[in-house]
Design a protein around this motif. Structure first.
Motif, PDB file in Angstrom:
ATOM      1  N   LEU A   1       0.825  -1.207   0.000  1.00 24.13           N
ATOM      2  CA  LEU A   1       0.000   0.000   0.000  1.00 24.13           C
ATOM      3  C   LEU A   1       0.858   1.254   0.000  1.00 24.13           C
ATOM      4  CD1 LEU A   1      -2.805  -1.028   2.526  1.00 24.13           C
ATOM      5  CD2 LEU A   1      -2.953  -0.945   0.030  1.00 24.13           C
ATOM      6  N   PHE A   2       1.977   1.198   0.739  1.00 25.35           N
ATOM      7  CA  PHE A   2       2.875   2.348   0.740  1.00 25.35           C
ATOM      8  C   PHE A   2       3.518   2.529  -0.629  1.00 25.35           C
ATOM      9  CE2 PHE A   2       7.202   4.039   1.181  1.00 25.35           C
ATOM     10  CZ  PHE A   2       6.910   5.279   1.693  1.00 25.35           C
ATOM     11  N   TRP A   3       3.974   1.425  -1.226  1.00 22.95           N
ATOM     12  CA  TRP A   3       4.622   1.502  -2.531  1.00 22.95           C
ATOM     13  C   TRP A   3       3.671   2.044  -3.589  1.00 22.95           C
ATOM     14  CZ3 TRP A   3       9.496   1.476  -3.827  1.00 22.95           C
ATOM     15  CH2 TRP A   3       9.852   1.307  -5.164  1.00 22.95           C
ATOM     16  N   ARG A   4       2.386   1.717  -3.444  1.00 21.04           N
ATOM     17  CA  ARG A   4       1.366   2.206  -4.383  1.00 21.04           C
ATOM     18  C   ARG A   4       0.849   3.592  -3.997  1.00 21.04           C
ATOM     19  NH1 ARG A   4       1.137   0.092  -9.130  1.00 21.04           N
ATOM     20  NH2 ARG A   4      -1.075   0.644  -9.272  1.00 21.04           N
ATOM     21  N   LYS A   5       1.460   4.168  -2.968  1.00 22.49           N
ATOM     22  CA  LYS A   5       1.119   5.517  -2.489  1.00 22.49           C
ATOM     23  C   LYS A   5      -0.326   5.613  -1.999  1.00 22.49           C
ATOM     24  CE  LYS A   5       4.505   7.750  -5.506  1.00 22.49           C
ATOM     25  NZ  LYS A   5       4.770   8.829  -6.474  1.00 22.49           N
ATOM     26  N   LEU A   6      -0.859   4.504  -1.458  1.00 20.60           N
ATOM     27  CA  LEU A   6      -2.198   4.499  -0.893  1.00 20.60           C
ATOM     28  C   LEU A   6      -2.177   4.846   0.591  1.00 20.60           C
ATOM     29  CD1 LEU A   6      -3.599   1.324  -2.687  1.00 20.60           C
ATOM     30  CD2 LEU A   6      -3.988   3.727  -3.281  1.00 20.60           C
ATOM     31  N   ILE A   7      -1.006   4.734   1.214  1.00 20.73           N
ATOM     32  CA  ILE A   7      -0.823   5.209   2.582  1.00 20.73           C
ATOM     33  C   ILE A   7       0.485   5.994   2.619  1.00 20.73           C
ATOM     34  CG2 ILE A   7      -2.104   3.331   3.700  1.00 20.73           C
ATOM     35  CD1 ILE A   7       0.547   2.010   4.370  1.00 20.73           C
ATOM     36  N   GLY A   8       0.616   6.851   3.635  1.00 17.27           N
ATOM     37  CA  GLY A   8       1.807   7.686   3.734  1.00 17.27           C
ATOM     38  C   GLY A   8       2.727   7.235   4.850  1.00 17.27           C
ATOM     39  N   THR A   9       3.819   7.968   5.032  1.00 19.30           N
ATOM     40  CA  THR A   9       4.805   7.597   6.042  1.00 19.30           C
ATOM     41  C   THR A   9       4.302   7.853   7.458  1.00 19.30           C
ATOM     42  OG1 THR A   9       5.826   9.787   5.875  1.00 19.30           O
ATOM     43  CG2 THR A   9       6.740   8.025   4.503  1.00 19.30           C
ATOM     44  N   SER A  10       3.202   8.580   7.624  1.00 22.24           N
ATOM     45  CA  SER A  10       2.675   8.874   8.955  1.00 22.24           C
ATOM     46  C   SER A  10       1.442   8.047   9.279  1.00 22.24           C
ATOM     47  CB  SER A  10       2.328  10.375   9.067  1.00 22.24           C
ATOM     48  OG  SER A  10       3.459  11.165   8.801  1.00 22.24           O
ATOM     49  N   ASP A  11       1.142   7.056   8.477  1.00 16.52           N
ATOM     50  CA  ASP A  11      -0.063   6.263   8.646  1.00 16.52           C
ATOM     51  C   ASP A  11       0.126   5.195   9.717  1.00 16.52           C
ATOM     52  OD1 ASP A  11      -1.992   3.914   7.803  1.00 16.52           O
ATOM     53  OD2 ASP A  11      -2.748   5.719   6.831  1.00 16.52           O
ATOM     54  N   PHE A  12      -0.905   4.975  10.532  1.00 13.91           N
ATOM     55  CA  PHE A  12      -0.848   3.953  11.580  1.00 13.91           C
ATOM     56  C   PHE A  12      -0.582   2.572  10.994  1.00 13.91           C
ATOM     57  CE2 PHE A  12      -3.359   0.631  13.757  1.00 13.91           C
ATOM     58  CZ  PHE A  12      -2.625   0.542  14.924  1.00 13.91           C
ATOM     59  N   PHE A  13      -1.258   2.254   9.898  1.00 20.19           N
ATOM     60  CA  PHE A  13      -1.135   0.939   9.288  1.00 20.19           C
ATOM     61  C   PHE A  13       0.301   0.685   8.836  1.00 20.19           C
ATOM     62  CE2 PHE A  13      -2.060  -2.112   5.737  1.00 20.19           C
ATOM     63  CZ  PHE A  13      -2.583  -3.121   6.541  1.00 20.19           C
TER      64      PHE A  13
ATOM     65  N   LEU B   1      20.657   5.591  -4.410  1.00 19.95           N
ATOM     66  CA  LEU B   1      19.263   5.144  -4.287  1.00 19.95           C
ATOM     67  C   LEU B   1      18.319   6.345  -4.331  1.00 19.95           C
ATOM     68  CD1 LEU B   1      19.247   2.350  -1.556  1.00 19.95           C
ATOM     69  CD2 LEU B   1      19.034   2.106  -4.019  1.00 19.95           C
ATOM     70  N   ARG B   2      17.189   6.156  -4.956  1.00 21.64           N
ATOM     71  CA  ARG B   2      16.195   7.221  -5.025  1.00 21.64           C
ATOM     72  C   ARG B   2      15.568   7.439  -3.650  1.00 21.64           C
ATOM     73  NH1 ARG B   2      12.225   5.147  -9.484  1.00 21.64           N
ATOM     74  NH2 ARG B   2      12.616   3.264  -8.283  1.00 21.64           N
ATOM     75  N   PRO B   3      15.088   8.672  -3.370  1.00 30.07           N
ATOM     76  CA  PRO B   3      14.504   8.959  -2.055  1.00 30.07           C
ATOM     77  C   PRO B   3      13.394   7.988  -1.652  1.00 30.07           C
ATOM     78  CG  PRO B   3      14.845  10.993  -3.264  1.00 30.07           C
ATOM     79  CD  PRO B   3      15.171   9.871  -4.215  1.00 30.07           C
ATOM     80  N   ARG B   4      12.538   7.602  -2.606  1.00 24.97           N
ATOM     81  CA  ARG B   4      11.448   6.709  -2.216  1.00 24.97           C
ATOM     82  C   ARG B   4      11.975   5.337  -1.815  1.00 24.97           C
ATOM     83  NH1 ARG B   4       6.363   7.201  -1.754  1.00 24.97           N
ATOM     84  NH2 ARG B   4       4.953   5.444  -1.814  1.00 24.97           N
ATOM     85  N   MET B   5      13.025   4.877  -2.481  1.00 29.01           N
ATOM     86  CA  MET B   5      13.622   3.602  -2.110  1.00 29.01           C
ATOM     87  C   MET B   5      14.271   3.698  -0.736  1.00 29.01           C
ATOM     88  SD  MET B   5      13.759   0.583  -3.146  1.00 29.01           S
ATOM     89  CE  MET B   5      14.509  -0.886  -2.421  1.00 29.01           C
ATOM     90  N   MET B   6      14.839   4.850  -0.419  1.00 27.52           N
ATOM     91  CA  MET B   6      15.399   5.056   0.909  1.00 27.52           C
ATOM     92  C   MET B   6      14.308   4.957   1.964  1.00 27.52           C
ATOM     93  SD  MET B   6      18.059   8.184   0.074  1.00 27.52           S
ATOM     94  CE  MET B   6      18.731   8.330   1.722  1.00 27.52           C
ATOM     95  N   TRP B   7      13.146   5.565   1.665  1.00 30.38           N
ATOM     96  CA  TRP B   7      12.027   5.488   2.608  1.00 30.38           C
ATOM     97  C   TRP B   7      11.556   4.054   2.789  1.00 30.38           C
ATOM     98  CZ3 TRP B   7      10.823   8.492   6.251  1.00 30.38           C
ATOM     99  CH2 TRP B   7      10.924   9.879   6.131  1.00 30.38           C
ATOM    100  N   VAL B   8      11.421   3.318   1.701  1.00 27.63           N
ATOM    101  CA  VAL B   8      10.960   1.937   1.792  1.00 27.63           C
ATOM    102  C   VAL B   8      11.902   1.119   2.676  1.00 27.63           C
ATOM    103  CG1 VAL B   8      10.674  -0.210   0.487  1.00 27.63           C
ATOM    104  CG2 VAL B   8       9.676   1.907  -0.371  1.00 27.63           C
ATOM    105  N   THR B   9      13.183   1.302   2.469  1.00 27.34           N
ATOM    106  CA  THR B   9      14.162   0.551   3.252  1.00 27.34           C
ATOM    107  C   THR B   9      14.052   0.883   4.727  1.00 27.34           C
ATOM    108  OG1 THR B   9      15.643   0.580   1.343  1.00 27.34           O
ATOM    109  CG2 THR B   9      16.611   0.001   3.465  1.00 27.34           C
ATOM    110  N   TYR B  10      13.947   2.179   5.039  1.00 25.77           N
ATOM    111  CA  TYR B  10      13.881   2.558   6.454  1.00 25.77           C
ATOM    112  C   TYR B  10      12.544   2.182   7.085  1.00 25.77           C
ATOM    113  CZ  TYR B  10      18.029   4.559   8.342  1.00 25.77           C
ATOM    114  OH  TYR B  10      19.269   4.682   8.894  1.00 25.77           O
ATOM    115  N   LEU B  11      11.476   2.283   6.326  1.00 22.63           N
ATOM    116  CA  LEU B  11      10.166   1.995   6.895  1.00 22.63           C
ATOM    117  C   LEU B  11       9.980   0.518   7.204  1.00 22.63           C
ATOM    118  CD1 LEU B  11       7.850   4.260   4.696  1.00 22.63           C
ATOM    119  CD2 LEU B  11       8.475   4.612   7.077  1.00 22.63           C
TER     120      LEU B  11
END
Length: 345
Positions: A175-187, A238-248
């Motif tokens: 869902l995050f990768w598809r941008k259906l939820i954000g980095t601040s989402d509970f899920f 690495l692109r910023p979004r990939m950095m986020w995915v890795t950290y999240l």
């Protein structure tokens, strides 16, 4: 000294986890140094902030769910207990949170008038560092339901529990990768909370067959944390979004190794150092107040070096005051023993 270490006399208190909380707030503080000066290193280190908050989530879930598992195991679930639970959770967050919101409202930082204040107070919005407060409080609500579901439907079957938690985490990744939820989402934050639940289960059920792998997990996790250092990300392109995915989605698991190391292993003595435990004690105040302190210091006509020198002293001084007069009194709600509660008929 008891003011900052009020539970040291209890045999069950895990001192190293105080220090682990200290590490979590230091990660957040380092991540936000870019607000003083947006040079390349400070800018990249902002990714440490997410790791720090996730470490807070792991700790919260571990401490909460360990107690809740005990409640279900001992059949002490009752109206009295859950009333006590709700009161404790409310007092942990809202006294200091409300005062800080008023400070931000008066100063005009982040909050755009009384309407914005009300939205934040009722956890309908979360700007800046406030994003984690609704997430944390939602977990306070859902944590008993999650543990009850494992208790009721899996009968504490760990492989089944891990499969369920892994599936939900992978769904959140999708869902995050598809941008259906954000980095601040509970899920999206559930992987970190689930890790705390897993660690609580291992503790309560004394699962030696899993604990024997702790050393391997510990070493691999420490290596992994080094390998996902944000500066390495930066220089391998690495692109910023990939950095986020890795950290999240990888940092919660890797932080689990640091948790294990702090509680049982190589880093236990390090995290029992009182200076680090002190930072853990004032961590909630520091988390909420450091952005406005940074803004106030930035108003002064000082060099970056001087700002960085005076910043920790001002922050610690302010946090000692808020901890002493707001957090500590709120935490003095009587800690009742589990034997106090009886099941309602």
């Amino acid at each position: 000294m008891n003011l900052f270490f009020p539970h040291d006399h209890k045999p069950s208190h895990i001192k190293s986890l105080d220090g682990l909380r200290g590490l979590a707030i230091l990660l957040v503080l380092v991540a936000h140094l870019h607000h003083f000066h947006d040079n390349e290193i400070f800018h990249v280190l902002r990714f440490y902030g997410r790791a720090g908050v996730y470490l807070f989530f792991v700790l919260s879930a571990y401490l909460l769910d360990r107690q809740i598992i005990e409640v279900f195991l001992s059949k002490k679930s009752s109206t009295d207990y859950w009333r006590y639970y709700a009161k404790r959770r409310f007092l942990r967050i809202f006294p200091l949170y409300t005062v800080v919101l008023i400070i931000y409202l008066i100063s005009g930082v982040w909050l755009d008038g009384p309407g914005d204040f009300v939205k934040h107070l009722f956890l309908l919005e979360g700007k800046g560092v406030f994003w984690s407060i609704p997430v944390e409080f939602k977990y306070y609500i859902f944590s008993p339901l999650i543990v009850w579901a494992f208790y009721r439907f899996t009968k504490w079957n760990l492989p089944l529990m891990v499969a369920i938690m892994t599936f939900i985490s992978l769904v959140s990744l999708f869902l995050f990768w598809r941008k259906l939820i954000g980095t601040s989402d509970f899920f999206q934050s559930l992987p970190a909370f689930f890790l705390g639940t897993f660690l609580a289960y291992i503790d309560k059920f004394n699962s030696f067959e899993y604990k024997k792998y702790y050393k391997v997990f510990e070493v691999l996790s420490i290596i992994g944390l080094i390998l996902i250092h944000p500066l390495i990300f930066k220089y391998v392109g690495l692109r910023p979004r990939m950095m986020w995915v890795t950290y999240l989605y990888f940092s919660p698991v890797l932080l689990g190794g640091i948790f294990i190391s702090a509680k049982y292993g190589l880093l236990k003595k390090l995290f029992e150092v009182k200076s680090l435990r002190f930072m853990g004690a004032i961590s909630f105040s520091a988390y909420l107040l450091h952005p406005i302190i940074i803004q106030a210091i930035n108003l002064l006509d000082l060099s970056l070096t001087i700002k960085l020198i005076i910043y920790p002293f001002i922050l610690v001084g302010v946090c000692i005051v808020t901890y002493r007069f707001i957090e500590y009194p709120a935490s003095k709600t009587k800690q009742l023993k589990l034997t106090t509660f009886t099941r309602n008929k």
